[in-house]
Design a protein around this motif. Sequence first.
Motif, PDB file in Angstrom:
ATOM      1  N   SER A   1      -4.737  -2.873  -7.497  1.00 18.85           N
ATOM      2  CA  SER A   1      -5.836  -3.340  -6.883  1.00 18.85           C
ATOM      3  C   SER A   1      -7.048  -3.305  -8.208  1.00 18.85           C
TER       4      SER A   1
ATOM      5  N   ASN B   1      -5.518   8.303   1.812  1.00 17.62           N
ATOM      6  CA  ASN B   1      -5.376   7.017   1.005  1.00 17.62           C
ATOM      7  C   ASN B   1      -4.271   6.297   1.487  1.00 17.62           C
ATOM      8  N   LYS B   2      -3.504   6.624   2.484  1.00 19.54           N
ATOM      9  CA  LYS B   2      -2.274   5.732   2.802  1.00 19.54           C
ATOM     10  C   LYS B   2      -2.278   4.183   2.689  1.00 19.54           C
ATOM     11  N   ASP B   3      -3.516   3.701   3.207  1.00 14.95           N
ATOM     12  CA  ASP B   3      -3.579   2.246   3.425  1.00 14.95           C
ATOM     13  C   ASP B   3      -4.187   1.848   2.012  1.00 14.95           C
ATOM     14  N   LYS B   4      -4.127   2.476   1.010  1.00 13.95           N
ATOM     15  CA  LYS B   4      -4.610   1.907  -0.376  1.00 13.95           C
ATOM     16  C   LYS B   4      -3.871   1.037  -1.021  1.00 13.95           C
ATOM     17  N   LEU B   5      -4.290   0.257  -1.418  1.00 10.05           N
ATOM     18  CA  LEU B   5      -3.463  -0.757  -2.278  1.00 10.05           C
ATOM     19  C   LEU B   5      -2.746  -0.206  -3.468  1.00 10.05           C
ATOM     20  N   LEU B   6      -1.402  -0.497  -3.747  1.00  6.16           N
ATOM     21  CA  LEU B   6      -1.004   0.278  -5.021  1.00  6.16           C
ATOM     22  C   LEU B   6      -1.383  -0.355  -6.254  1.00  6.16           C
TER      23      LEU B   6
ATOM     24  N   ASN C   1       0.718  -1.175   0.093  1.00  2.00           N
ATOM     25  CA  ASN C   1      -0.116   0.015  -0.024  1.00  2.00           C
ATOM     26  C   ASN C   1       0.836   1.320  -0.048  1.00  2.00           C
ATOM     27  N   ARG C   2       0.232   2.379  -0.364  1.00  2.00           N
ATOM     28  CA  ARG C   2       1.126   3.801  -0.253  1.00  2.00           C
ATOM     29  C   ARG C   2       1.882   3.778   0.846  1.00  2.00           C
ATOM     30  N   ASN C   3       1.492   3.443   2.024  1.00  2.00           N
ATOM     31  CA  ASN C   3       2.108   3.827   3.195  1.00  2.00           C
ATOM     32  C   ASN C   3       3.378   2.974   3.364  1.00  2.00           C
ATOM     33  N   ASP C   4       3.514   2.186   2.569  1.00  2.00           N
ATOM     34  CA  ASP C   4       4.933   1.180   2.533  1.00  2.00           C
ATOM     35  C   ASP C   4       5.959   1.899   1.867  1.00  2.00           C
TER      36      ASP C   4
END
Length: 283
Positions: free
Chosen positions: A179, A172-177, A101-104
């Motif tokens: 999907s 949206n930091k937990d949104k999948l890159l 996800n974006r947070n990574d």
Amino acid sequence: MAEDEFKTIDNYKMYASQVFEFAIEKEIITKNPMDGVKIPKREDQFIVVQSKEGEKRNFWEKAEIKKFLEIVKTNYPFSDYCMFHLFIYTGARKGEVLALNRNDIDFKNKTLRLNKTLYYDKDNGYMFLTSKTFASRRLISLDDTTLGLLRKLIAGQNNGNVTHIHLKDDPNKDKLLFSRFDGHPLRIAYPNDKLDEIIRIYNLHSITVHGLRHTHASLLFEAGATIKEVQERLGHSDIKMTMNIYTHVTKTVKELTASRFEKFMESNDEVTEPEDALHEQNK
């Protein structure tokens, strides 16, 4: 022991590890006892065999990678291009890439966090599981090209808005890159199916998604990386796994080794004797 039995044991270990990770979160225990558990490998995993002429290779050479990426960039969605670029430029496992996800992503420090994997269970559906071993949970560096692609991918998902890319409060930091259109995870077989399709249509040398990971490792060795550096980047808990890849380095490396020796032998440089060198220093 059959290969399926090894996979079953591996799954049992993974499930047990998840239970202990939950116990750590609840402060019931302080350490995951599964971190020190190693599943015995099959004998053939310890046998290092040099590639033979005509043996099917499950990796690409540099020229093949460039051709493949150009094909994907030109003929497929940008998200597919980014996905395959990440496989090749990070050596991450399929489940790790699909779970990102974006947070990574840390754009400031140019790093990517790999600490979970996408898993599908027929009863519970898609799940994000913490990576099985300590070595698998890692932080790897990213090059500027890859960071630029990720910025563009996220901006596209934000309809061109890049405001939140660097902000910790990104909604949206937990949104999948990667999907589906509805935000659900991609099918775990999606990268395999897409890779097979591209190889078939454009008549490329056939490899698997795992072969892209092998490709990354091989080219790291070609670029001069040490076995330890490759082991840490790939998240191998056992260095023997990295050594197996090391024996299958690309033909370019083998040719360069012979070429370097030839150039050295043909050079006119003379080797300075230790006494002569000392004499020169004392002049």
